[in-house]
Design a protein around this motif. Structure first.
Motif, PDB file in Angstrom:
ATOM      1  N   ASP A 111      50.250  47.397  33.962  1.00  0.00           N
ATOM      2  CA  ASP A 111      50.373  46.145  34.719  1.00  0.00           C
ATOM      3  C   ASP A 111      50.042  46.289  36.198  1.00  0.00           C
ATOM      4  N   THR A 112      49.796  47.504  36.655  1.00  0.00           N
ATOM      5  CA  THR A 112      49.501  47.706  38.084  1.00  0.00           C
ATOM      6  C   THR A 112      48.195  48.472  38.273  1.00  0.00           C
ATOM      7  N   LEU A 113      47.346  48.396  37.280  1.00  0.00           N
ATOM      8  CA  LEU A 113      46.071  49.102  37.368  1.00  0.00           C
ATOM      9  C   LEU A 113      45.192  48.520  38.471  1.00  0.00           C
ATOM     10  N   GLU A 114      45.140  47.210  38.572  1.00  0.00           N
ATOM     11  CA  GLU A 114      44.220  46.573  39.514  1.00  0.00           C
ATOM     12  C   GLU A 114      44.529  46.897  40.972  1.00  0.00           C
ATOM     13  N   VAL A 153      43.098  50.284  41.593  1.00  0.00           N
ATOM     14  CA  VAL A 153      41.639  50.270  41.721  1.00  0.00           C
ATOM     15  C   VAL A 153      41.243  49.751  43.099  1.00  0.00           C
ATOM     16  N   ALA A 154      41.892  48.679  43.534  1.00  0.00           N
ATOM     17  CA  ALA A 154      41.592  48.101  44.850  1.00  0.00           C
ATOM     18  C   ALA A 154      41.865  49.099  45.965  1.00  0.00           C
ATOM     19  N   ARG A 176      38.918  51.379  46.148  1.00  0.00           N
ATOM     20  CA  ARG A 176      37.777  50.674  46.741  1.00  0.00           C
ATOM     21  C   ARG A 176      37.911  50.575  48.261  1.00  0.00           C
ATOM     22  N   SER A 208      48.121  53.580  41.416  1.00  0.00           N
ATOM     23  CA  SER A 208      48.595  52.568  40.458  1.00  0.00           C
ATOM     24  C   SER A 208      50.066  52.786  40.124  1.00  0.00           C
ATOM     25  N   GLU A 221      36.582  51.362  39.477  1.00  0.00           N
ATOM     26  CA  GLU A 221      37.286  50.805  38.325  1.00  0.00           C
ATOM     27  C   GLU A 221      37.004  51.612  37.064  1.00  0.00           C
ATOM     28  N   ARG A 266      40.116  53.497  35.265  1.00  0.00           N
ATOM     29  CA  ARG A 266      40.423  53.055  33.902  1.00  0.00           C
ATOM     30  C   ARG A 266      40.289  54.207  32.901  1.00  0.00           C
TER      31      ARG A 266
END
Length: 247
Positions: free
Chosen positions: A191-194, A197-198, A201, A31, A217, A221
């Motif tokens: 702002d760059t957590l997603e 996470v991806a 994954r 992230s 996630e 988180r």
């Protein structure tokens, strides 16, 4: 995590992350990588092994290529397309001159100002306060990264690299250690957590091979929330900062 963390300086343009296995960067650090690449900074990955011993139900000859593919896809999700695998045997990495030389070669090639690696301490902490034994590969690689950071700038150490066309590079300012017991700095990744996470994954075969319920996630988180509280933001990635002598 005790006390408050300082904001990680970002007055640099190039960073190189060197870790032992595919997926080592994806438990939060990715992230931060997404934050940096989104801001226009260049980041390269050097993965010391292919992680071929990491999936119990899959033969290493099959697992290695799968894990390479997953790491390349994972890195792309956070803006990294420079991914190098050193091909060391997973699980039995040894620190020493050969590994130092190999890492120094890539430092001279990419010429970063910042290095990122994973903790090389004997143990590291869990969320419940317990300590767990760190993997031998992590310990060997982390120490080799520190030594190689200095080796890269000395023309008389590994002079054969000069013959290969790799000029000395003294531009590494700091090494930042993910998972350090006493972190000093953190990067705001709210702002760059997603993307981070991806990127975790994307290690689908490896996570499936763990054979237990694990939600990327939830993990990312929770980890970044802890560091975020120490930085005063919702989510952050914590690092221990090591300054090179004379830098």
């Amino acid at each position: 995590m005790n006390g408050q963390l300082q904001v990680m300086p970002e007055e640099w343009s190039r960073a190189m992350a060197v870790v032992a296995h595919p997926d080592d960067l994806e438990y939060g650090a990715a992230s931060a990588v997404a934050r940096w690449t989104r801001a226009g900074r260049s980041v390269a990955y050097v993965i010391v092994t292919d992680g071929e011993a990491g999936i119990d139900g899959l033969d290493p000859a099959e697992a290695g290529p799968v894990r390479q593919k997953e790491q390349i896809a994972s890195a792309a999700l956070v803006g990294v397309d420079d991914v190098t695998f050193l091909g060391r045997r997973d699980g039995v990495v040894e620190t020493g001159l050969d590994l130092r030389r190999h890492i120094a070669r890539h430092i001279r090639r990419f010429r970063p100002e910042v290095l990122v690696t994973a903790t090389f301490e004997m143990t590291y902490g869990l969320a419940d306060g317990q300590r767990i034994l760190n993997q031998a590969d992590h310990r060997a690689v982390g120490v080799a990264v520190l030594d190689a950071a200095r080796d890269a700038g000395n023309r008389w150490v590994f002079p054969e690299l000069l013959d290969e066309g790799y000029a000395p590079w003294t531009g590494v300012r700091h090494v930042y250690v993910v998972g350090a017991s006493d972190p000093t700095h953190a990067a705001d990744v709210t702002d760059t957590l997603e993307p981070g996470v991806a990127s975790l994954r994307a290690h689908e075969a490896y996570l499936r091979g763990l054979g237990r319920d694990f939600d990327p996630e939830t993990f990312v988180r929770a980890t970044t929330a802890t560091a975020g509280a120490a930085l005063g933001v919702p989510h952050a990635v914590a690092f221990g900062q090591i300054r090179l002598q004379g830098v």
